[in-house]
Structures are given as structure tokens and as C-alpha cells.
Write a protein that holds these residues in place. Structure first.
Motif, mmCIF file in Angstrom:
data_model
loop_
_atom_site.group_PDB
_atom_site.id
_atom_site.type_symbol
_atom_site.label_atom_id
_atom_site.label_comp_id
_atom_site.label_asym_id
_atom_site.label_seq_id
_atom_site.Cartn_x
_atom_site.Cartn_y
_atom_site.Cartn_z
ATOM 1 N N TYR A 33 0.838 -1.194 0.000
ATOM 2 C CA TYR A 33 0.000 0.000 0.000
ATOM 3 C C TYR A 33 0.881 1.255 0.000
ATOM 4 N N TYR A 35 0.532 5.407 0.982
ATOM 5 C CA TYR A 35 -0.263 6.453 1.617
ATOM 6 C C TYR A 35 0.512 7.772 1.542
ATOM 7 N N LEU A 91 4.220 7.230 2.665
ATOM 8 C CA LEU A 91 4.416 6.019 3.462
ATOM 9 C C LEU A 91 4.004 4.792 2.657
ATOM 10 N N GLN A 103 -1.109 -4.032 8.798
ATOM 11 C CA GLN A 103 -0.193 -3.395 7.862
ATOM 12 C C GLN A 103 1.072 -2.959 8.599
ATOM 13 N N PHE A 105 4.347 -0.618 8.366
ATOM 14 C CA PHE A 105 4.727 0.587 7.655
ATOM 15 C C PHE A 105 6.239 0.773 7.592
ATOM 16 N N GLY A 106 6.679 1.374 6.501
ATOM 17 C CA GLY A 106 8.052 1.838 6.396
ATOM 18 C C GLY A 106 8.194 3.199 7.058
ATOM 19 N N PRO A 107 9.414 3.741 7.078
ATOM 20 C CA PRO A 107 9.666 5.020 7.744
ATOM 21 C C PRO A 107 9.187 6.227 6.954
ATOM 22 N N GLN B 34 -8.697 -0.336 14.110
ATOM 23 C CA GLN B 34 -7.341 -0.542 14.608
ATOM 24 C C GLN B 34 -6.808 0.740 15.236
ATOM 25 N N TYR B 36 -3.004 2.635 15.962
ATOM 26 C CA TYR B 36 -1.585 2.657 15.649
ATOM 27 C C TYR B 36 -0.913 3.750 16.467
ATOM 28 N N GLY B 41 8.849 11.308 12.705
ATOM 29 C CA GLY B 41 9.792 10.821 11.708
ATOM 30 C C GLY B 41 9.712 9.326 11.428
ATOM 31 N N ARG B 42 8.710 8.686 11.977
ATOM 32 C CA ARG B 42 8.564 7.241 11.769
ATOM 33 C C ARG B 42 7.213 6.922 11.145
ATOM 34 N N GLY B 43 7.099 5.700 10.613
ATOM 35 C CA GLY B 43 5.810 5.235 10.140
ATOM 36 C C GLY B 43 4.972 4.724 11.305
ATOM 37 N N PRO B 44 3.650 4.620 11.116
ATOM 38 C CA PRO B 44 2.782 4.103 12.190
ATOM 39 C C PRO B 44 3.121 2.649 12.519
ATOM 40 N N LEU B 99 -8.207 0.901 4.363
ATOM 41 C CA LEU B 99 -7.983 1.303 5.740
ATOM 42 C C LEU B 99 -8.052 2.825 5.766
#
Lengths: 114, 111
Positions: A33, A35, A91, A103, A105-107, B34, B36, B41-44, B99
Motif C-alpha cells: 500500500y 499512503y 508512506l 499493515q 509501515f516503512g519510515p 485498529q 496505531y 519521523g517514523r511510520g505508524p 484502511l
């Protein structure tokens, strides 16, 4: 094992240029995905790939945005003729075969269009 | 119109207290919801999932409730710690197969 990785971590570009953002999902995850997260906003769905099925592109904001996934693994999000409003964090997330799975997630890639 | 809303104002609490975050939605019939956590600076990062037929789900110091009549989920962190400071996002799985995320609530736990 390794998580989702994205590159570059930061990208500064000039208005009108094209950019490519890369995502390496977790090995074995067939769903991927993309985003977009603007400052102070929630995540906005862009596109979804599941295995060999046709991608769900319903979230792409304009025809300047496109994405592909090669060999069911790495994905590239391309933004053509970038505009200042494209500035955001992009993302990528992946999940196991059933898309209702969690899911990961990457950074993110922080894109700034000047 | 369809909306998913979280408190936009940051929540500031004292260490040891219980933090309660709210997620409200309208015009959705989610199969599940959900929560999170996202650090700067980070992803969820996924925390908890609760299905429409579940009223409550717990994981360590975390508790989530899901009221499909009120169209609301509450997220609780008990015995909060400064390390819990982050932005917390709720997300619902829309029957359209996506989502959908709220904008997040920033939590700050002071020692």
C-alpha cells in the motif's frame, strides 16, 4: 527479519520535476500500500497492490501519480511534474496475503517540492 | 459524508495516570477498527485491532473499546509513562476494502 524499507528518506525537488519513491516490502508480503501524510493530517490512501491482481488506484489524486510493482515485490511511486502541494510524507506498508492483516509501515519518504 | 475524527488537541497527562483517546466515525460500517502509534519521523506501528462483534480488547497496559451504536472507539493507556508520548491514530477497515485513518491525537506524558 527486515521491516519495510523506503528510499530516499528525504527528497527535495523543484516544481515541475519528476520524482521516484521506492518501497521494499517485508519478504513474503503480497499486499503493498502507498499512503500520503500531509503535516498534521491523517494518512491518505493512494494505491494498493495485491499479488498479481490489478492494483486499486482509486486514491491517486491526479494522473501525475502512478505506481508499479515489479515481480510482486519492490514498488515505485512516481510523481510527474511535481507541484508544491505534493509536499508530504509518502508512506508504504505491506501485509500478508489476506488484506485484512495488520499493515507494517516503512519510515516514509519526506518529499519537499520547492 | 463519511468522516473519522480524533481529538485534534494534544492530550497532556501526568505519569501514572490513565490516558483516554477518542475516535468517532460517521457513515461507515467498519468490520473492524485498529489503533496505531506514530513517533516523529517514523511510520505508524500497529497496536491493537478490535472487531465489530467485540466490545473490548486488552493488551498489557492498553485497552480498546468499540461501540458500533455510538460509532466510537476509546483507547486507554493505564499507568502511563513518558515513553508512551506519541501520536495515536485510529483506522477503520471500510467495507470498500481500504484502511481509513483519523488524523491522530498527540499524547504527552509528563514525568
Amino acid at each position: 527479519g527486515a521491516g519495510v524499507s523506503q528510499s530516499p528518506s528525504n527528497k527535495v525537488t523543484e516544481k515541475g520535476k519528476d520524482v521516484e519513491l521506492r518501497c521494499d516490502p517485508i519478504s513474503g508480503h503480497t499486499a503493498l500500500y502507498w499512503y500520503r501524510q500531509s503535516l498534521g493530517q491523517g494518512l491518505e490512501f493512494l494505491i494498493y497492490f495485491q499479488g498479481n491482481s490489478a492494483p486499486d488506484k482509486s486514491g491517486l489524486p491526479s494522473d501525475r501519480f502512478s505506481a508499479e510493482r515489479t515481480g510482486g515485490s519492490v514498488s515505485t511511486l512516481t510523481i510527474q511534474r511535481t507541484q508544491q502541494e505534493d509536499s508530504a510524507v509518502y508512506l508504504c506498508a505491506s501485509s500478508r496475503a489476506n488484506k485484512q492483516e495488520t499493515q507494517y509501515f516503512g519510515p516514509g519518504t519526506r518529499l519537499l517540492v520547492l | 459524508s463519511q468522516k473519522i475524527e480524533q481529538n485534534s488537541e494534544a492530550l497532556n497527562i501526568q505519569e501514572g495516570k490513565t490516558a483516554t483517546l477518542t475516535c468517532n466515525y460517521t457513515n461507515y460500517s467498519p468490520a473492524y477498527l485498529q489503533w496505531y502509534r506514530q513517533d516523529p519521523g517514523r511510520g505508524p506501528v500497529f497496536l491493537l485491532l478490535i472487531r465489530e462483534n467485540e466490545k473490548e480488547k486488552r493488551k498489557e497496559r492498553l485497552k480498546v473499546t468499540f461501540d458500533t451504536t455510538l460509532k466510537q472507539s476509546l483507547f486507554h493507556i493505564t499507568a502511563s509513562q513518558p515513553a508512551d508520548s506519541a501520536t495515536y491514530l485510529c483506522a477503520l477497515w471500510n467495507q470498500g476494502g481500504k484502511l481509513i485513518f483519523g488524523q491522530g491525537t498527540e499524547l504527552s506524558v509528563k514525568p
